[in-house]
Design an enzyme around this catalytic site. Structure first.
Site, PDB file in Angstrom:
ATOM      1  CE1 TYR A  65     -14.408  -4.608  35.666  1.00  0.00           C
ATOM      2  CE2 TYR A  65     -17.375  -3.851  35.024  1.00  0.00           C
ATOM      3  CZ  TYR A  65     -15.870  -5.202  35.439  1.00  0.00           C
ATOM      4  OH  TYR A  65     -16.090  -5.699  34.689  1.00  0.00           O
ATOM      5  CG  HIS A 144     -16.152  -9.730  39.357  1.00  0.00           C
ATOM      6  ND1 HIS A 144     -15.030  -8.225  39.009  1.00  0.00           N
ATOM      7  CD2 HIS A 144     -15.221  -9.586  37.762  1.00  0.00           C
ATOM      8  CE1 HIS A 144     -15.175  -7.731  38.570  1.00  0.00           C
ATOM      9  NE2 HIS A 144     -15.010  -8.433  37.049  1.00  0.00           N
ATOM     10  CB  SER A 223     -12.696  -8.711  25.602  1.00  0.00           C
ATOM     11  OG  SER A 223     -12.019  -7.193  26.020  1.00  0.00           O
ATOM     12  CG  LEU A 225     -15.327  -5.546  19.704  1.00  0.00           C
ATOM     13  CD1 LEU A 225     -16.042  -2.846  19.186  1.00  0.00           C
ATOM     14  CD2 LEU A 225     -15.563  -4.883  18.363  1.00  0.00           C
ATOM     15  N   GLY A 226     -11.919  -7.260  21.011  1.00  0.00           N
ATOM     16  CA  GLY A 226     -10.564  -7.885  21.226  1.00  0.00           C
ATOM     17  C   GLY A 226     -10.104  -6.708  22.295  1.00  0.00           C
ATOM     18  N   GLY A 228     -10.247  -4.034  21.496  1.00  0.00           N
ATOM     19  CA  GLY A 228     -10.356  -2.960  20.599  1.00  0.00           C
ATOM     20  C   GLY A 228      -9.331  -2.822  19.456  1.00  0.00           C
ATOM     21  CB  ALA A 231     -12.215  -1.545  16.858  1.00  0.00           C
ATOM     22  N   GLY A 233      -8.388   0.379  14.297  1.00  0.00           N
ATOM     23  CA  GLY A 233      -7.993   1.580  14.585  1.00  0.00           C
ATOM     24  C   GLY A 233      -6.804   1.634  14.886  1.00  0.00           C
TER      25      GLY A 233
END
Length: 351
Positions: A65, A144, A223, A225-226, A228, A231, A233
């Protein structure tokens, strides 16, 4: 410890048979180094430390990362950047955290990736991660992504040596098939499998989750929350910059995005009727599944960490779980997981 759907959320989730357990909602750190726009290192460190004070104890990173850009020409932080952030944040707090990191994904000078599962590299990568993290042990060490040139038994055998030496407490895999999971587990018990899983990405349900249950392997959804979307927003017309990985993903493109937004609107309405946020309901749906599950939603700011952690207090009945599952039936969600531009980064565990 598998409960029926709709049962109360557990206070802690065991990581396989390792003896380790974590709070049900962890924190994925990748976005603090790449893929989702800029992030301030000092803010990231402060967020991690505040998360520990809140009670979050499961932190997910990788040596990769920071090594790869979200789009051609995007700035990157550098290989190992995310581990260094976590090590800095956990100074004086290490015993309050379960640290998970990963090896095998390596960048090329051209900005692409390859995967290295050679036994000798396993040891080299582990030693480097320990230095960056500023610790004497890795609680959960993931392979990974598979190196197609190395039998998984050889790689896991090298990981098992690290467990025997006390440098690693438990081992995990990421995005593997049931067959690979079985083969790896025959060499050394696999404590966790990390794969994408959420209301709008359900591919693991057919074969992977049942195999996890049979072997006693905890699923760690990334992931959750897909990316984001769940969420709540975003709105129709939301634009993502070139330094944001979502700008390349089919689910976030054009008509797909507008269609999927209507599903999220229904989730938003469902959540509002119960006094919760869409993201909290999406996480509660995961925690209500009949499997040992410990999602790791990403967050750059403490407000989102606090919101996600509160999902453990969101009650969902069996009827609620079924209704949400039907709303996001895989046949209703449009767009694949990755697009043509993602061949260099798609296997690097984008959160």
């Amino acid at each position: 410890m598998y409960e029926e759907a709709g049962a109360p959320h557990p206070a802690r989730v065991p990581l396989g048979g390792s003896g380790l357990s974590v709070r049900p909602v962890g924190l994925g750190l990748m976005g603090m180094s790449q893929f989702y726009g800029a992030a301030d290192p000092d803010t990231s460190v402060a967020t991690i430390r505040a998360a520990v004070d809140l009670g979050v104890d499961f932190f997910d990173t990788s040596d990769y990362y920071g090594a790869s850009s979200a789009a051609p020409g995007s700035p990157v932080a550098g290989f190992g950047h995310n581990e260094e952030l976590l090590g800095r944040a956990l100074k004086g707090l290490r015993d309050r955290a379960v640290v998970a990191t990963k090896f095998s994904a390596r960048p090329t000078p051209e900005g692409r990736s390859f995967f290295d599962g050679r036994p000798e590299y396993v040891r080299t990568a582990c030693e480097a991660s320990l230095r960056r993290l500023g610790t004497d042990r890795i609680d959960l060490y993931y392979y990974h992504r598979l190196d197609p040139a190395v039998p998984v038994e050889d790689t896991v055998g090298a990981m098992a040596e690290l467990v025997a030496e006390g440098k690693v407490r438990a081992i995990g895999l990421s995005e593997v098939t049931p067959e690979i999971l079985r083969r790896a587990n025959a060499v050394h018990p696999v404590s966790a499998l990390q794969s994408e899983y959420s209301l709008w990405e359900r591919g693991v349900e057919a074969a992977v989750l049942p195999e996890c249950r049979r072997l006693g392997v905890t699923l760690v959804p990334y992931s959750p929350l897909g990316r984001g979307m769940l969420a709540g927003g975003f709105r129709s017309g939301t634009a993502f910059g070139r330094d944001d990985f979502r700008s390349t993903l089919p689910k976030f493109q054009g008509a797909n995005f507008d269609h999927n937004m209507r599903l999220v609107d229904a989730l938003r309405e469902f959540a509002a009727g119960r006094g919760h946020t869409p993201g909290q309901v999406a996480l509660a749906w995961l925690l209500s599944q009949p499997h040992d599950i410990a999602p790791i939603p990403g967050a750059k700011r403490m407000a989102y960490v606090r919101e996600n952690s509160a999902a453990t207090s969101v009650p969902l009945s069996a009827d609620d779980v079924a209704r949400l599952s039907a709303l996001f039936d895989p046949a209703r969600v449009r767009g694949g997981r990755y697009g043509a531009l993602n061949t260099a980064v798609r296997d690097a565990d984008e959160k």
